[in-house]
Structure formats: structure tokens, C-alpha cells
Design an enzyme around this catalytic site. Sequence first.
Site, PDB file in Angstrom:
ATOM      1  N   ASP A  19       0.817  -1.026  -0.067  1.00 44.31           N
ATOM      2  CA  ASP A  19      -0.330   0.146  -0.014  1.00 44.31           C
ATOM      3  C   ASP A  19       0.607   1.209  -0.003  1.00 44.31           C
ATOM      4  O   ASP A  19       0.835   2.074   1.026  1.00 44.31           O
ATOM      5  CB  ASP A  19      -0.890   0.091   1.284  1.00 44.31           C
ATOM      6  CG  ASP A  19      -1.854  -1.193   1.388  1.00 44.31           C
ATOM      7  OD1 ASP A  19      -2.471  -1.672   0.479  1.00 44.31           O
ATOM      8  OD2 ASP A  19      -1.767  -1.738   2.283  1.00 44.31           O
ATOM      9  N   LYS A  72     -11.734  -5.214  -2.973  1.00 45.70           N
ATOM     10  CA  LYS A  72     -13.021  -5.243  -2.026  1.00 45.70           C
ATOM     11  C   LYS A  72     -14.215  -4.733  -2.889  1.00 45.70           C
ATOM     12  O   LYS A  72     -14.885  -3.848  -2.556  1.00 45.70           O
ATOM     13  CB  LYS A  72     -12.583  -4.123  -0.831  1.00 45.70           C
ATOM     14  CG  LYS A  72     -11.654  -4.673   0.091  1.00 45.70           C
ATOM     15  CD  LYS A  72     -11.677  -4.170   1.368  1.00 45.70           C
ATOM     16  CE  LYS A  72     -10.669  -4.840   2.402  1.00 45.70           C
ATOM     17  NZ  LYS A  72      -9.161  -4.280   2.087  1.00 45.70           N
ATOM     18  N   ALA A  74     -17.971  -4.509  -4.284  1.00 49.17           N
ATOM     19  CA  ALA A  74     -19.315  -4.736  -3.661  1.00 49.17           C
ATOM     20  C   ALA A  74     -20.264  -4.347  -4.483  1.00 49.17           C
ATOM     21  O   ALA A  74     -21.339  -3.709  -3.859  1.00 49.17           O
ATOM     22  CB  ALA A  74     -18.891  -4.190  -2.201  1.00 49.17           C
ATOM     23  N   ASP A  75     -20.190  -4.462  -5.714  1.00 46.03           N
ATOM     24  CA  ASP A  75     -21.186  -3.897  -6.572  1.00 46.03           C
ATOM     25  C   ASP A  75     -22.170  -5.265  -6.995  1.00 46.03           C
ATOM     26  O   ASP A  75     -22.196  -6.358  -6.532  1.00 46.03           O
ATOM     27  CB  ASP A  75     -20.668  -3.399  -7.915  1.00 46.03           C
ATOM     28  CG  ASP A  75     -21.480  -2.255  -8.339  1.00 46.03           C
ATOM     29  OD1 ASP A  75     -22.717  -2.432  -8.791  1.00 46.03           O
ATOM     30  OD2 ASP A  75     -20.924  -1.094  -8.604  1.00 46.03           O
ATOM     31  N   GLY A 173      -3.716  -7.796   9.608  1.00 47.04           N
ATOM     32  CA  GLY A 173      -3.641  -7.588  11.036  1.00 47.04           C
ATOM     33  C   GLY A 173      -2.211  -7.791  11.899  1.00 47.04           C
ATOM     34  O   GLY A 173      -2.117  -7.382  12.956  1.00 47.04           O
ATOM     35  N   ILE A 174      -1.544  -8.617  10.951  1.00 37.67           N
ATOM     36  CA  ILE A 174      -0.195  -9.087  11.630  1.00 37.67           C
ATOM     37  C   ILE A 174       0.601  -7.717  11.762  1.00 37.67           C
ATOM     38  O   ILE A 174       0.851  -7.185  10.667  1.00 37.67           O
ATOM     39  CB  ILE A 174       0.316 -10.137  10.793  1.00 37.67           C
ATOM     40  CG1 ILE A 174      -0.523 -11.477  11.248  1.00 37.67           C
ATOM     41  CG2 ILE A 174       1.903 -10.442  11.323  1.00 37.67           C
ATOM     42  CD1 ILE A 174      -1.569 -11.680  10.908  1.00 37.67           C
ATOM     43  N   LYS A 180       0.624 -10.910  16.571  1.00 35.33           N
ATOM     44  CA  LYS A 180       1.815 -11.612  16.476  1.00 35.33           C
ATOM     45  C   LYS A 180       1.843 -12.541  15.287  1.00 35.33           C
ATOM     46  O   LYS A 180       1.133 -13.270  14.961  1.00 35.33           O
ATOM     47  CB  LYS A 180       2.379 -12.555  17.983  1.00 35.33           C
ATOM     48  CG  LYS A 180       2.625 -11.795  18.731  1.00 35.33           C
ATOM     49  CD  LYS A 180       3.118 -12.549  19.968  1.00 35.33           C
ATOM     50  CE  LYS A 180       2.394 -12.329  21.270  1.00 35.33           C
ATOM     51  NZ  LYS A 180       2.409 -13.436  22.327  1.00 35.33           N
ATOM     52  N   GLY A 195       1.457  -5.564   5.746  1.00 31.70           N
ATOM     53  CA  GLY A 195       1.796  -4.439   5.006  1.00 31.70           C
ATOM     54  C   GLY A 195       3.088  -3.839   5.864  1.00 31.70           C
ATOM     55  O   GLY A 195       4.159  -3.880   5.607  1.00 31.70           O
TER      56      GLY A 195
END
Length: 224
Positions: A19, A72, A74-75, A173-174, A180, A195
Site C-alpha cells: 500500500d 473489495k 461490492a457491486d 492485522g499482523i 503476532k 503491510g
Amino acid sequence: MTDRIVDLKGVNRVIPALDLTKPERYWALMRELRGLVKIVKVSWVTLLTIGPEGLRKLILDNSDVYFLMDAKLADVNFINGLIAGRLREIGIRGVIMHGFVGSVNVPRVEDLDLILLASMTSGGELYDANFDYVIKIVKDVDAAGVVIGGNKPNLIARARAMLGSNYVILSPGIGAQGVKPGCAIAHGADFEIVGRAIYESSNPREAFIRIEDEARRADINRCK
Ligand code: BMP
């Protein structure tokens, strides 16, 4: 290289998320990670930073890597299919879309893995209230797998029990968000999405090697 993410299970445990907001950093980072990384996740940030032609070039310049686009989506089915088809033309191998849109809006695109978001690292409480239903959609449309926040170990374990081993579970989320390395894997994920802990490190190659190693030594006792 394989076209399917399910065949890359075990090849890597870590999927770097790129990103990045400076175009040249994409090529610099891919150079640093050369030979180590089989899958990378790109995103809207990528597309807005290097554009579709830049992304096509990045993919061509790294032809041994599976590029996963975190769109992501979503249509409605038709539009999701058009976008996913265009991404496939650019060279993208897998696309992440929202699971809440329901099975009717998950398109079928030749030679492209579709992965459904099923639970978020923050918020997304509607997802968690309907978790089993979203996992059922994954099976109904025969998606390639799901994204489930690494900070939701019980949901990862539940998805693994419901899906068996023919689907992939990817967990973000790491690192920067506090989970962890190895803890999502220890609960049943196949890949950990990382990321900032890699791309903001002063030595991204070393950071990748360290986190990949920790993810490989996944141990549930370290994850309490
Ligand atoms: P970082 O490791 O820098 O926190 O990045 C996490 C990556 O995972 C980002 O690309 C983000 O879009 C993605 N992600 C997330 O953090 N939580 C989710 O619930 C779903 C995601 O795709």
C-alpha cells in the site's frame, strides 16, 4: 507458475501488502523481496499510485509472482465481473471482494481466483453477526477462499472447520495492527498479510525473512 492461490499453500506464509504512495517504491520493494516472495497483495492505493499501466508493468517485471488485487468489490454481479475481468487482463491472478454482497453478486471470471472478505480486523460487526452465512456463500460460489482478521482467532478456526483444506484463509492485522506473526496460522490460516511491518521497515528484506520465519514456527502457545 501456478494460476491458483490454493496451489501456493505452504510455499510462503506471508503475503506482503503493498500500500505504497510513491510509484518508485513498488519496484524498489519488489527488488528487495526478489526470490523470497510468491504472492503480493496490491490495492486501490497501488492502482491510484501507479495506474493500470503501471500495475501491468509491475506484474510483467515480476512474472514469477502471483498478484492479488484487494479490490473489495461490492457491486452487482455484472459490474463486479467487468472490473474483475479488466484486472485479469492486466495480469492480476486473484481478486478480493466483499462477501456481504451475497452469492448472486459473485462473478465467475476465467483463470481468476475470487476471495471473499468474511471478517474485518476492525469494525465490520455485520460480518461477525452473519459469519456462518458468509462462509456458506464461499462454498456455494466455490470461491478460492476468505479474508478473516488475524485478531479473530476463533473465527479463523471456525472457518477452517467449515471449509476444510481446499480453500485458502488469508489473515491481515499482523504486525502494525498488533497480531503476532504465526498466530493466525496457528489458528488455521494459510497466509498472513503483512503491510507496514515490512514496507516501513528500514530493511524490508530482513523484515520479511524474520516474519516469514516466525509464521513458519507458528505456535499456539505463544498466541495467548
Ligand atoms: P498493515 O499490515 O499495514 O496493517 O496492512 C494491512 C493490510 O490488510 C491492508 O492492505 C488492509 O487493507 C488489509 N486489511 C486489513 O487490514 N483489515 C481487514 O479487515 C481487511 C483487509 O484487507
